[in-house]
Design a protein around this motif. Sequence first.
Motif, PDB file in Angstrom:
ATOM      1  N   GLU A 117      60.604  19.094  25.907  1.00 20.80           N
ATOM      2  CA  GLU A 117      59.769  18.350  25.270  1.00 20.80           C
ATOM      3  C   GLU A 117      60.810  16.781  25.304  1.00 20.80           C
ATOM      4  OE1 GLU A 117      58.851  17.753  21.021  1.00 20.80           O
ATOM      5  OE2 GLU A 117      59.187  19.719  20.993  1.00 20.80           O
ATOM      6  N   LEU A 118      59.476  16.070  26.129  1.00 22.60           N
ATOM      7  CA  LEU A 118      60.906  15.085  26.380  1.00 22.60           C
ATOM      8  C   LEU A 118      60.058  13.391  24.938  1.00 22.60           C
ATOM      9  CD1 LEU A 118      62.112  13.023  28.971  1.00 22.60           C
ATOM     10  CD2 LEU A 118      60.056  13.263  30.223  1.00 22.60           C
ATOM     11  N   LEU A 119      60.874  12.666  25.577  1.00 22.57           N
ATOM     12  CA  LEU A 119      60.175  11.606  24.586  1.00 22.57           C
ATOM     13  C   LEU A 119      61.400  10.222  25.257  1.00 22.57           C
ATOM     14  CD1 LEU A 119      59.517  10.140  22.356  1.00 22.57           C
ATOM     15  CD2 LEU A 119      61.498  10.271  21.087  1.00 22.57           C
ATOM     16  N   LEU A 120      60.128   9.252  25.887  1.00 22.70           N
ATOM     17  CA  LEU A 120      60.780   8.250  26.695  1.00 22.70           C
ATOM     18  C   LEU A 120      60.411   7.273  25.768  1.00 22.70           C
ATOM     19  CD1 LEU A 120      58.953   8.591  29.969  1.00 22.70           C
ATOM     20  CD2 LEU A 120      61.328   9.004  29.461  1.00 22.70           C
ATOM     21  N   GLN A 121      61.468   6.257  25.235  1.00 18.21           N
ATOM     22  CA  GLN A 121      61.244   5.393  24.077  1.00 18.21           C
ATOM     23  C   GLN A 121      61.368   4.361  25.022  1.00 18.21           C
ATOM     24  OE1 GLN A 121      64.489   5.543  21.360  1.00 18.21           O
ATOM     25  NE2 GLN A 121      63.898   7.346  20.877  1.00 18.21           N
ATOM     26  N   ALA A 122      60.218   3.419  24.439  1.00 15.30           N
ATOM     27  CA  ALA A 122      60.211   2.069  24.928  1.00 15.30           C
ATOM     28  C   ALA A 122      61.659   0.630  25.761  1.00 15.30           C
ATOM     29  CB  ALA A 122      59.201   1.142  24.353  1.00 15.30           C
TER      30      ALA A 122
END
Length: 122
Positions: A46-51
């Motif tokens: 999984e990859l979470l790219l935050q703003a």
Amino acid sequence: MANIWITATRWLTVPLLLHAAPLAARDASPWPGHYYLQGVMETGSELLLQADGRFQWYLVYGALDLFAQGRWTQEGDRIILIAKPSGDIPRPGFDRLELTPRDGALIPPDGRGAYEKAQAHD
């Protein structure tokens, strides 16, 4: 006295607006979100790219568990992840990872699989 307040407010507002502009531009990016690796057998990632430019990532393959967190940017046609050691992750799974956007997905450097953005639930 009112003129002093108006003048002071203008001088304070300009730097705040200039500082906020890059954040607003980053918020407009289509890339922030939660992604799942698809198309790679027996592998979970999984990859979470935050703003705000931060990311979290993990990959599990058999007994191998890799983790990373740090900062992400878009450079041309690539999404660049730069991992930084932390108290939680003293040895990140990579130092730098370049992903290629294609049809709304992010493709790893080896071309196997794709990080697909999670769909919002109603």
